[in-house]
Motif scaffolding. Structure first.
Motif, PDB file in Angstrom:
ATOM      1  N   ARG A 193       8.596   3.294  -6.405  1.00 56.91           N
ATOM      2  CA  ARG A 193       6.941   2.533  -6.221  1.00 56.91           C
ATOM      3  C   ARG A 193       6.147   3.449  -6.748  1.00 56.91           C
ATOM      4  NH1 ARG A 193       7.351   2.567   0.280  1.00 56.91           N
ATOM      5  NH2 ARG A 193       5.196   1.437  -0.210  1.00 56.91           N
ATOM      6  N   TRP A 225       3.724  10.752   2.333  1.00 58.53           N
ATOM      7  CA  TRP A 225       4.032   9.275   1.944  1.00 58.53           C
ATOM      8  C   TRP A 225       5.224   9.216   0.911  1.00 58.53           C
ATOM      9  CZ3 TRP A 225       0.240   5.221  -0.470  1.00 58.53           C
ATOM     10  CH2 TRP A 225       0.946   3.953  -0.479  1.00 58.53           C
ATOM     11  N   CYS A 226       5.398  10.208  -0.171  1.00 56.31           N
ATOM     12  CA  CYS A 226       6.338  10.151  -1.217  1.00 56.31           C
ATOM     13  C   CYS A 226       7.505  10.407  -0.575  1.00 56.31           C
ATOM     14  CB  CYS A 226       5.850  11.337  -2.163  1.00 56.31           C
ATOM     15  SG  CYS A 226       4.453  10.910  -3.081  1.00 56.31           S
ATOM     16  N   SER A 229       9.335   7.675   0.641  1.00 57.34           N
ATOM     17  CA  SER A 229       9.600   6.460  -0.361  1.00 57.34           C
ATOM     18  C   SER A 229      10.714   6.928  -1.337  1.00 57.34           C
ATOM     19  CB  SER A 229       8.226   6.230  -1.115  1.00 57.34           C
ATOM     20  OG  SER A 229       7.221   5.840  -0.108  1.00 57.34           O
ATOM     21  N   TYR A 230      10.723   8.210  -1.740  1.00 58.39           N
ATOM     22  CA  TYR A 230      11.352   8.847  -2.929  1.00 58.39           C
ATOM     23  C   TYR A 230      12.544   9.612  -2.405  1.00 58.39           C
ATOM     24  CZ  TYR A 230       7.167   7.596  -5.273  1.00 58.39           C
ATOM     25  OH  TYR A 230       6.243   7.086  -5.812  1.00 58.39           O
TER      26      TYR A 230
END
Length: 472
Positions: A193, A225-226, A229-230
């Motif tokens: 993303r 947020w990373c 997501s990752y």
């Protein structure tokens, strides 16, 4: 003709030490050449990189490996014109940091050492702090004659640089996927993303433009947020990039980062380094938790979908997918086969349940090798299996069913003594093209009746449901 002398290849056991020596030499030379003249390095990643290499390659973490690292560091310093005394003492400080980090982290279980748990991340921060303390303390004791600053300033400078650099660099090395994992099927198909990455880049830009001591905290929300997501490896890379960017911005006075000098020897850069290093702790811990949760959910989904013994679909997963297949059939033909291993109870009674499990596994593997993409294969329970073949009319399915029956019959189950051979009985049902599809329960019931006839007529045979005989 003259005989050319034989050239003996370098023994493979010598290559890893040579690689370690060469890597240390190259890293140290690069760090020295990038260092400002008559000043400590803004970044000195050599110690963190080598500690990570030793943690990932434990065979080189021995007295000989540490001696090679030290010799390569001293050789690089001497090659760049350093006097031998500072080269000897300064690199003892570096070696102390490497050995301390390795000693503390190597005793952790692999799952913690590779930062797959929050506990491992917290232990890494502690190990980095201990390594920085050792390096700074040795610098004050042994290298003080070469510094014009006070002992306090010297200690703080060494500690802040070693701690911040290790915290930023080591997670990247410890979470990096192995070459085998990178070449695993499906590893390159994972999508990334872009939104969290773009927000992180924007927040870093705002930090530099806005400036001030509080600006170093601006990227923390984007890093969190990373982390959600990752993967931990990618989060570690982003944390390294973000932290390095902020440290350079502070060092170049791009952020107007000023602090009251309440303690002698405390500088703006020292404070920024320590603050930035602590800021990345939260995202790294959250990345470990998020990755562990994703792995757990994937395992639960796999257990709910796949039969653990045979690798076939579970009963519940088969029912869901078969219903979806029937709903989207669009008047195409479809065949359903019920399969039952002959005399399976006798196999369990005579040879034991371990052999029975081996029979089930090999039976499932044999059938899966015969099937194609889009065909459903599931274990309904015990020794009973089901196959759904979209696009195959039931009146034409006998050839396919016979091929499966012969593949099972030709298998030999290895076991002590005489190899075991098994057979299978198959009942075939389905729906023809351009006809209203019966329900899944009706298809299973008609295939089960055909299977019952196959067993009643001698087993190791294929029977079709009434009205669906083979067309020749």
């Amino acid at each position: 003709m003259p005989v050319e002398p034989m050239v003996s290849p370098v023994p493979s056991r010598l290559l890893p030490p040579l690689i370690l020596f060469g890597l240390t030499l190259a890293l140290t030379l690069g760090g020295i050449l990038a260092r400002p003249i008559e000043s400590l390095s803004l970044f000195w990643p050599v110690n963190a990189v080598l500690a990570g290499v030793l943690l990932r390659n434990s065979r080189q973490a021995n007295p000989g490996g540490f001696a090679l690292i030290y010799l390569a560091m001293v050789a690089a310093d001497l090659a760049c014109g350093s006097a031998w005394r500072p080269a000897v003492w300064f690199n003892l400080c570096n070696l102390g940091a490497i050995a301390t980090i390795w000693f503390l982290m190597a005793r952790l279980p692999r799952v913690h050492r590779r930062l797959r748990t929050p506990h491992g991340t917290l232990c890494l921060f502690g190990a980095c702090a201990a390594g920085a303390i050792v390096a700074a303390s040795l610098a004050c004791v042994m290298a003080a004659p070469w510094f014009e600053q006070s002992l306090r300033a010297t200690w703080l400078a060494w500690f802040s640089e070693q701690f911040s650099t290790s915290v930023l660099v080591l997670p990247v090395l410890l979470t990096a996927p192995s070459p085998r994992a990178l070449t695993r099927p499906g590893s390159a198909s994972q999508t990334v993303r872009l939104a969290p990455l773009l927000v992180l880049l924007a927040s870093l830009s705002v930090s530099i433009v806005f400036g001030g001591p509080g600006a170093i905290a601006f990227p923390i929300a984007a890093l969190l947020w990373c982390a959600l997501s990752y993967s931990p490896f990618l989060v570690s890379l982003l944390a390294l990039t973000s932290g390095s960017t902020l440290i350079v911005a502070v060092a170049q006075n791009l952020m107007h980062f000023n602090i009251p000098q309440s303690e002698t020897g405390v500088t703006t850069l020292m404070s920024a380094r320590l603050g930035i290093a602590m800021l990345v702790l939260g995202p790294l811990v959250l990345a470990c938790v998020s990755s562990a949760n994703r792995s757990l959910m994937a395992r639960l989904a796999h257990q709910a979908t796949i039969d653990h013994l045979t690798g076939a679909l579970s009963r519940s997963a088969f029912i869901r997918r078969a219903h979806a297949l029937l709903d989207n059939r669009e008047q195409a033909p479809l065949t359903l086969m019920m399969l039952d291993i002959d005399h399976f109870k006798t196999i369990n009674d005579q040879h034991g349940h371990a052999v029975g499990d081996q029979v089930l596994r090999q039976f499932a593997t044999t059938l899966q090798d015969q099937l194609h993409d889009g065909e459903l294969f599931a274990r309904l329970g015990g020794e009973e299996f089901v196959i759904v073949v979209p696009g195959l009319a039931p009146e034409l399915a006998r050839f396919t069913a016979e091929r499966l029956r012969r593949a099972v019959q030709d298998q030999h189950i290895a076991q002590p003594g005489q190899p075991l051979r098994i057979t299978v009985s198959i009942g075939v049902s389905g729906c023809a093209a351009d006809t209203l599809a019966p329900s899944l329960d009706e298809l299973l019931a008609s295939a089960d009746q055909a299977l019952y006839r196959a067993k009643a007529q001698g087993r190791n045979r294929v029977e079709q449901a009434d009205g669906q005989r083979q067309v020749v």
